[in-house]
Motif scaffolding. Sequence first.
Motif, PDB file in Angstrom:
ATOM      1  N   VAL A  14      43.024  44.713  33.524  1.00 25.41           N
ATOM      2  CA  VAL A  14      41.785  43.963  33.607  1.00 25.41           C
ATOM      3  C   VAL A  14      42.007  42.713  34.449  1.00 25.41           C
ATOM      4  O   VAL A  14      41.234  42.389  35.347  1.00 25.41           O
ATOM      5  CB  VAL A  14      41.301  43.569  32.196  1.00 25.41           C
ATOM      6  N   TRP A  15      43.107  42.064  34.191  1.00 31.85           N
ATOM      7  CA  TRP A  15      43.422  40.837  34.907  1.00 31.85           C
ATOM      8  C   TRP A  15      43.573  41.092  36.405  1.00 31.85           C
ATOM      9  O   TRP A  15      43.066  40.362  37.236  1.00 31.85           O
ATOM     10  CB  TRP A  15      44.692  40.207  34.325  1.00 31.85           C
ATOM     11  N   ARG A  16      44.264  42.183  36.735  1.00 32.85           N
ATOM     12  CA  ARG A  16      44.467  42.474  38.140  1.00 32.85           C
ATOM     13  C   ARG A  16      43.146  42.768  38.841  1.00 32.85           C
ATOM     14  O   ARG A  16      42.973  42.476  40.011  1.00 32.85           O
ATOM     15  CB  ARG A  16      45.422  43.654  38.310  1.00 32.85           C
ATOM     16  N   GLY A  17      42.216  43.377  38.085  1.00 36.38           N
ATOM     17  CA  GLY A  17      40.912  43.627  38.673  1.00 36.38           C
ATOM     18  C   GLY A  17      40.172  42.325  38.918  1.00 36.38           C
ATOM     19  O   GLY A  17      39.535  42.130  39.942  1.00 36.38           O
ATOM     20  N   GLY A  74      38.161  33.480  42.653  1.00 41.72           N
ATOM     21  CA  GLY A  74      37.597  32.443  43.508  1.00 41.72           C
ATOM     22  C   GLY A  74      36.083  32.393  43.392  1.00 41.72           C
ATOM     23  O   GLY A  74      35.487  31.330  43.218  1.00 41.72           O
ATOM     24  N   ILE A  75      35.465  33.577  43.479  1.00 40.89           N
ATOM     25  CA  ILE A  75      34.008  33.651  43.416  1.00 40.89           C
ATOM     26  C   ILE A  75      33.526  33.174  42.056  1.00 40.89           C
ATOM     27  O   ILE A  75      32.558  32.412  41.938  1.00 40.89           O
ATOM     28  CB  ILE A  75      33.546  35.103  43.662  1.00 40.89           C
ATOM     29  N   ILE A  76      34.233  33.614  41.001  1.00 33.04           N
ATOM     30  CA  ILE A  76      33.832  33.233  39.647  1.00 33.04           C
ATOM     31  C   ILE A  76      33.874  31.720  39.493  1.00 33.04           C
ATOM     32  O   ILE A  76      32.921  31.101  39.012  1.00 33.04           O
ATOM     33  CB  ILE A  76      34.761  33.910  38.601  1.00 33.04           C
ATOM     34  N   CYS A  77      34.967  31.114  39.964  1.00 30.34           N
ATOM     35  CA  CYS A  77      35.109  29.666  39.841  1.00 30.34           C
ATOM     36  C   CYS A  77      34.016  28.953  40.624  1.00 30.34           C
ATOM     37  O   CYS A  77      33.443  27.959  40.168  1.00 30.34           O
ATOM     38  CB  CYS A  77      36.467  29.209  40.363  1.00 30.34           C
ATOM     39  N   MET A  78      33.714  29.496  41.806  1.00 35.01           N
ATOM     40  CA  MET A  78      32.715  28.855  42.638  1.00 35.01           C
ATOM     41  C   MET A  78      31.360  28.858  41.943  1.00 35.01           C
ATOM     42  O   MET A  78      30.641  27.850  41.936  1.00 35.01           O
ATOM     43  CB  MET A  78      32.609  29.580  43.969  1.00 35.01           C
ATOM     44  N   LEU A  89      29.803  41.624  34.099  1.00 43.11           N
ATOM     45  CA  LEU A  89      29.272  42.552  35.093  1.00 43.11           C
ATOM     46  C   LEU A  89      30.389  43.370  35.736  1.00 43.11           C
ATOM     47  O   LEU A  89      30.323  44.599  35.816  1.00 43.11           O
ATOM     48  CB  LEU A  89      28.524  41.748  36.168  1.00 43.11           C
ATOM     49  N   ILE A  90      31.453  42.669  36.168  1.00 42.29           N
ATOM     50  CA  ILE A  90      32.575  43.355  36.822  1.00 42.29           C
ATOM     51  C   ILE A  90      33.247  44.316  35.849  1.00 42.29           C
ATOM     52  O   ILE A  90      33.471  45.490  36.153  1.00 42.29           O
ATOM     53  CB  ILE A  90      33.636  42.336  37.295  1.00 42.29           C
ATOM     54  N   LEU A  91      33.536  43.817  34.647  1.00 37.68           N
ATOM     55  CA  LEU A  91      34.258  44.646  33.674  1.00 37.68           C
ATOM     56  C   LEU A  91      33.437  45.874  33.304  1.00 37.68           C
ATOM     57  O   LEU A  91      33.947  46.993  33.305  1.00 37.68           O
ATOM     58  CB  LEU A  91      34.577  43.839  32.419  1.00 37.68           C
ATOM     59  N   GLY A  92      32.163  45.657  32.977  1.00 37.28           N
ATOM     60  CA  GLY A  92      31.320  46.771  32.545  1.00 37.28           C
ATOM     61  C   GLY A  92      31.205  47.832  33.610  1.00 37.28           C
ATOM     62  O   GLY A  92      31.363  49.025  33.347  1.00 37.28           O
ATOM     63  N   SER A  93      30.959  47.393  34.863  1.00 38.28           N
ATOM     64  CA  SER A  93      30.762  48.416  35.880  1.00 38.28           C
ATOM     65  C   SER A  93      32.079  49.047  36.322  1.00 38.28           C
ATOM     66  O   SER A  93      32.096  50.210  36.695  1.00 38.28           O
ATOM     67  CB  SER A  93      29.973  47.872  37.069  1.00 38.28           C
ATOM     68  N   SER A  94      33.197  48.284  36.261  1.00 40.92           N
ATOM     69  CA  SER A  94      34.428  48.970  36.676  1.00 40.92           C
ATOM     70  C   SER A  94      34.908  49.958  35.618  1.00 40.92           C
ATOM     71  O   SER A  94      35.690  50.838  35.932  1.00 40.92           O
ATOM     72  CB  SER A  94      35.542  47.994  37.065  1.00 40.92           C
ATOM     73  N   LEU A  95      34.385  49.823  34.381  1.00 42.88           N
ATOM     74  CA  LEU A  95      34.716  50.834  33.359  1.00 42.88           C
ATOM     75  C   LEU A  95      34.393  52.234  33.866  1.00 42.88           C
ATOM     76  O   LEU A  95      35.113  53.193  33.604  1.00 42.88           O
ATOM     77  CB  LEU A  95      33.892  50.574  32.102  1.00 42.88           C
TER      78      LEU A  95
END
Lengths: 275, 505
Positions: free
Chosen positions: A66-69, A75-79, A119-125
């Motif tokens: 998960v972390w690697r994903g 960067g985007i998240i922090c921004m 969003l990222i986690l759910g869709s990459s599932l």
Amino acid sequence: MLKDITIGQYLPGNTVIHRLDARTKILAVVLFLVALLCTQSLASYLAVGLWVLVSLVLARITPSLVWRGLSLLLGIICMMALFGVLLIPGTPWVQMGSFSISYEGLAFGAVAAARFILLILGSSLLTYTTSPLRLLSGIAFFLRPFERLGLPANELALTMTIAIGFLPVMFEEANRIAKAQAARGADFSRGGLIARARALVPLFAPLVINAFNRADELSVVMESRCYSGTLQRTEWRTPKMKPADYIALALTLLLVFGVIALRVLGALGIPGMFW
Amino acid sequence: MQQPAIPLFEACELLFSYNRGQSLALDGVNTRIEQGSFVAIIGPNASGKSTFACHCNALLFPTGGAFYVLGQASTAESENVLETRQRVGLVFQNPDNQTLMGIVEEDLAFGLCNLGLPASEIEQRISEALCIVGMEEFSTSSTQRLSAGQKQKVALAAVLAMRPSCLVLDEATAMIDPASRREILDVLSCLCREQGMTIILITHNMSEAQLADHVLVLGQGRVVLEGSPAEVFSHANLLLELGLELPTPDWLQHELVQAGAPPVTDAPTHTDPSRTQAESILCLEDVSYVYDVGTPFATEALHKVTLNIRRGETLVLMGKPGSGKSTLLQLLNGLLRPTQGRVLLHSQDIWQQRRLILGVRNTVGLVFQYPEHQLFEATVGSDIAFGPRMMGLEPDEIEERVKRALGFVGLSPDLAERSPRSLSTGQKRLVAIAGVMAMEPEVLVLDEPTAGLDPRTRREILASLQAYRQQLNGALVIATHTFEYVAALAKRIVVLDAGSVVRDG
């Protein structure tokens, strides 16, 4: 190493989630996105988060994966979080001259980051647990009704599947090109915004050219393997809908209704702890 | 072996043009390929080899003349296009662009699904095909995690699963390591001998061509020579004129004899006094490198490597894929920072001050594999000028450097105005190398500089590298896994295995 980019990759396994029908998973992810869109209160964030967490655990996706994903998108998240923190006015928390950080801003930043991560986690599932061929038949199933409108469902599904599959390859290539240009003295981290954007040309121009070449080569490979959009293809190892599929869908629907109910209750102004 | 009455393929005055007759890729090819034969096709780049291969698989159809598959003329309208594609399997050069589905077994299934076979049959054919190429244990692996050689075996299996009666390999062994190459060639000869499969092997490697029972030499879209390997390779001068070469041992001896050296086999220069005295430019001291430090995936790519690169020398770095070669190269010019140990440039630790790093990259030039994929400017000249521009040189100086760099690689200065995309693969490679040479680094580091090129271009590149080293009195470091031509060039060979130097001399 960028070789370990996990977004868009299939992680082979044989868990409950892996065994679900691709159609179930596609539908569930769409429902999940609806739920995420409607999420407003803390309780509903917890519910959506729980759904993601349980699915990840069931699919045996380890925290490191998960972390690697996520790390790539850090960067985007922090921004996004930073925008909220700096730009939203409200009750000040810290004041530095004309510049202030408000409680509302902090809350907004946290919410934006949480939404994006979910969003990222759910869709990459979906891509983590669905092999390319199954994903292909799943997408094709949902596109087929549009065939009447002249949409080439099978071709489109194949294009999408191959595109997803090549995401990691593109990341790897971007990394390689970045290194090669760095070896020629390119510096991606100096200068103002325009200078930085300019510095990206040596990175993206070859990436785009190579992508076109790749597309060319792939189409020849497909043709030489007897692909033709019109022929009847075998559906190989496509699982049928099983009780587990209906349970998964029911649980996801429950999530959607729950989130919507919480939102409606909140809008009605009914007092409660969480909304 | 059966005695077929009709040849599998027959070309009669075959013409083909990619651009409506402006230029011909195939210019009157006449040949027959019998069923069950093992044919090698050799020829310089752009001699029409791949175009011919695409005719075999009904991916292209003749512009003029005729091409017969089992006696039937092949045209776009004929009904047996799919049948031909199924009968003739094609394996291409680039291992990265041949897998369509990310999982090995699904990639194999893709073609079989297209044939509309029942699921049980698909299952069986997949395991059968993977077994032939020795990749059974990888059936559920992600294709991305495989090495280039393994990917190429999967591509071969995907084609074999469709049970073709003929295999066409279009430089399929050009981009992979020698061990995988040998394994694939073994599979091919076995298929030909035992199952009577027709094999058409397109290659730049003359030793591979020697394995065939029939060799076809193409040049400028025509058949120049044809016959058994012994016959073909007896026309040494004609082959050299075409820019080809002789199979390695003969070629090496040929060259050595011409250079006036006795054709002996003992290793060159064990003790070279000038070597120990020469000034050291770049030095690795006990360097280790670990990927993903501090995570559970930490893997050590290099272990306590010490290496000294001296002025005026050519150092060849050899090792299997995964032995740490490319990690080592990136350490040399500061793209990677050693986990342990020091990298010294002119006796100064390059990581002592962060801002030194860009300077290091100007002194140690690194050319990656397939550097032509990184060309991006509209003209050759401005692409070569990119490095010098980044160094902040004056416009006059930049222009001078571009001219000089084109001179090093033996390209005409007129080329500077052309678009890189209008060049041949070999020329693009030369331009990309010139792009690094223009920065005039003292140490030029190259990763597989000649991979996938025809013999003539290979020689041109090696010659320009030597010229560069002599003019600047710098050093060359070349990483490769092919022994043949490098043996003729290097004074010093370093062998890496599992992240350590196992031989130096």
